[in-house]
Scaffold this motif. Structure first.
Motif, PDB file in Angstrom:
ATOM      1  N   UNK A 256       0.703  -1.116   0.042  1.00 16.78           N
ATOM      2  CA  UNK A 256       0.032   0.019  -0.218  1.00 16.78           C
ATOM      3  C   UNK A 256       1.086   1.267   0.110  1.00 16.78           C
ATOM      4  N   UNK A 257       0.334   2.608  -0.452  1.00 18.15           N
ATOM      5  CA  UNK A 257       1.005   3.509  -0.516  1.00 18.15           C
ATOM      6  C   UNK A 257       1.259   4.081   1.085  1.00 18.15           C
ATOM      7  N   UNK A 258       0.546   3.712   1.916  1.00 19.91           N
ATOM      8  CA  UNK A 258       0.526   4.007   3.269  1.00 19.91           C
ATOM      9  C   UNK A 258       1.891   3.185   3.970  1.00 19.91           C
ATOM     10  N   UNK A 259       2.122   2.104   3.565  1.00 20.79           N
ATOM     11  CA  UNK A 259       3.501   1.525   3.857  1.00 20.79           C
ATOM     12  C   UNK A 259       4.499   1.855   3.264  1.00 20.79           C
ATOM     13  N   UNK A 260       4.591   2.447   1.954  1.00 20.47           N
ATOM     14  CA  UNK A 260       5.582   3.362   1.628  1.00 20.47           C
ATOM     15  C   UNK A 260       5.879   4.417   2.448  1.00 20.47           C
ATOM     16  N   UNK A 261       4.660   5.278   2.688  1.00 21.28           N
ATOM     17  CA  UNK A 261       4.730   6.450   3.436  1.00 21.28           C
ATOM     18  C   UNK A 261       5.503   6.206   5.080  1.00 21.28           C
ATOM     19  N   UNK A 262       4.909   5.205   5.538  1.00 23.95           N
ATOM     20  CA  UNK A 262       5.426   4.777   6.844  1.00 23.95           C
ATOM     21  C   UNK A 262       6.980   4.524   6.908  1.00 23.95           C
ATOM     22  N   UNK A 263       7.530   3.752   5.635  1.00 20.64           N
ATOM     23  CA  UNK A 263       8.939   3.519   5.566  1.00 20.64           C
ATOM     24  C   UNK A 263       9.555   4.569   5.107  1.00 20.64           C
ATOM     25  N   UNK A 264       9.425   5.387   3.946  1.00 17.19           N
ATOM     26  CA  UNK A 264      10.054   6.264   3.383  1.00 17.19           C
ATOM     27  C   UNK A 264       9.603   7.925   3.597  1.00 17.19           C
ATOM     28  N   UNK A 265       8.433   7.971   4.297  1.00 14.20           N
ATOM     29  CA  UNK A 265       7.917   9.353   4.421  1.00 14.20           C
ATOM     30  C   UNK A 265       7.502   9.936   3.135  1.00 14.20           C
ATOM     31  N   UNK A 266       6.996   9.243   2.269  1.00 12.38           N
ATOM     32  CA  UNK A 266       6.551   9.736   0.799  1.00 12.38           C
ATOM     33  C   UNK A 266       5.299   9.452   0.555  1.00 12.38           C
ATOM     34  N   UNK A 267       4.272  10.564   0.293  1.00 13.03           N
ATOM     35  CA  UNK A 267       2.881  10.104   0.320  1.00 13.03           C
ATOM     36  C   UNK A 267       2.793   9.735  -1.029  1.00 13.03           C
ATOM     37  N   UNK A 268       1.474   9.340  -1.295  1.00 13.64           N
ATOM     38  CA  UNK A 268       0.988   8.887  -2.590  1.00 13.64           C
ATOM     39  C   UNK A 268       1.421  10.004  -3.749  1.00 13.64           C
ATOM     40  N   UNK A 269       1.074  11.102  -3.582  1.00 10.37           N
ATOM     41  CA  UNK A 269       1.399  12.014  -4.766  1.00 10.37           C
ATOM     42  C   UNK A 269       3.048  11.866  -5.097  1.00 10.37           C
ATOM     43  N   UNK A 270       3.631  11.870  -4.129  1.00 18.79           N
ATOM     44  CA  UNK A 270       4.997  12.009  -4.013  1.00 18.79           C
ATOM     45  C   UNK A 270       5.632  10.663  -4.654  1.00 18.79           C
ATOM     46  N   UNK A 271       5.103   9.590  -4.526  1.00 20.98           N
ATOM     47  CA  UNK A 271       5.314   8.149  -5.081  1.00 20.98           C
ATOM     48  C   UNK A 271       5.250   8.450  -6.510  1.00 20.98           C
ATOM     49  N   UNK A 272       3.956   8.952  -6.895  1.00 18.75           N
ATOM     50  CA  UNK A 272       3.612   8.938  -8.362  1.00 18.75           C
ATOM     51  C   UNK A 272       4.623   9.941  -8.938  1.00 18.75           C
ATOM     52  N   UNK A 273       5.037  11.062  -8.498  1.00 15.15           N
ATOM     53  CA  UNK A 273       5.983  12.021  -8.944  1.00 15.15           C
ATOM     54  C   UNK A 273       7.070  11.140  -9.238  1.00 15.15           C
ATOM     55  N   UNK A 274       7.785  10.511  -8.118  1.00 14.79           N
ATOM     56  CA  UNK A 274       8.843   9.594  -8.233  1.00 14.79           C
ATOM     57  C   UNK A 274       8.948   8.586  -9.329  1.00 14.79           C
ATOM     58  N   UNK A 275       7.616   8.161  -9.305  1.00 13.97           N
ATOM     59  CA  UNK A 275       7.806   7.045 -10.459  1.00 13.97           C
ATOM     60  C   UNK A 275       7.740   7.585 -11.819  1.00 13.97           C
ATOM     61  N   UNK A 276       7.040   8.841 -12.029  1.00 14.51           N
ATOM     62  CA  UNK A 276       7.073   9.357 -13.173  1.00 14.51           C
ATOM     63  C   UNK A 276       8.369   9.722 -13.838  1.00 14.51           C
ATOM     64  N   UNK A 277       9.353  10.238 -12.707  1.00 11.55           N
ATOM     65  CA  UNK A 277      10.714  10.673 -12.973  1.00 11.55           C
ATOM     66  C   UNK A 277      11.712   9.403 -13.336  1.00 11.55           C
ATOM     67  N   UNK A 278      11.326   8.450 -12.628  1.00  6.44           N
ATOM     68  CA  UNK A 278      12.315   7.149 -12.886  1.00  6.44           C
ATOM     69  C   UNK A 278      11.887   6.141 -13.585  1.00  6.44           C
TER      70      UNK A 278
END
Length: 90
Positions: free
Chosen positions: A30-52
Motif C-alpha cells: 500500500x501507499x501507506x506502507x511506503x509512506x511509513x517506511x520512506x515518508x513519501x505520500x502517494x502523490x510523491x510516489x507517483x511523482x517519483x515513478x513518473x521521473x524514474x
C-alpha cells in the motif's frame, strides 16, 4: 522541477529510489506502507515513478493502479495488513 517544489525527494539514495519503485510496482504494497517506511505520500510516489520510469511503463503502472483497493490500506481492511501465505499457521 526545482528543489523548493519537491522537498525531501533530492535526499533519497539510489537504493531508496529503487526500493520505492519496487514497492510501488507491487500490487500488495500500500501507499501507506511506503509512506511509513520512506515518508513519501502517494502523490510523491507517483511523482517519483513518473521521473524514474520510461513514459510507457509509467502509463501502464498508473492504469493498473487506478482504483486498485490493495494500494490503500483503509480500503483493504485489517485482514490484509500483512501478507501471509494461506497454508501457514496464524
Amino acid at each position: 522541477m526545482t528543489r523548493a517544489s519537491t522537498p525531501g525527494i533530492w535526499s533519497l539514495t539510489e537504493g531508496e529510489v529503487s526500493r520505492i519503485v519496487e514497492m510501488a510496482w507491487e500490487d500488495r504494497t500500500s501507499f501507506e506502507a511506503i509512506e511509513a517506511q520512506f515518508g513519501r505520500n502517494e502523490s510523491a510516489v507517483i511523482d517519483l515513478m513518473r521521473r524514474h520510469m520510461k513514459p510507457s511503463s509509467f502509463r501502464m503502472w498508473r492504469k493498473r493502479m487506478a482504483g486498485r483497493t490493495t494500494k490503500h490500506a483503509a480500503l483493504r481492511g485489517a485482514v490484509h495488513l500483512r501478507h501471509r501465505a494461506s497454508h501457514t499457521r496464524p
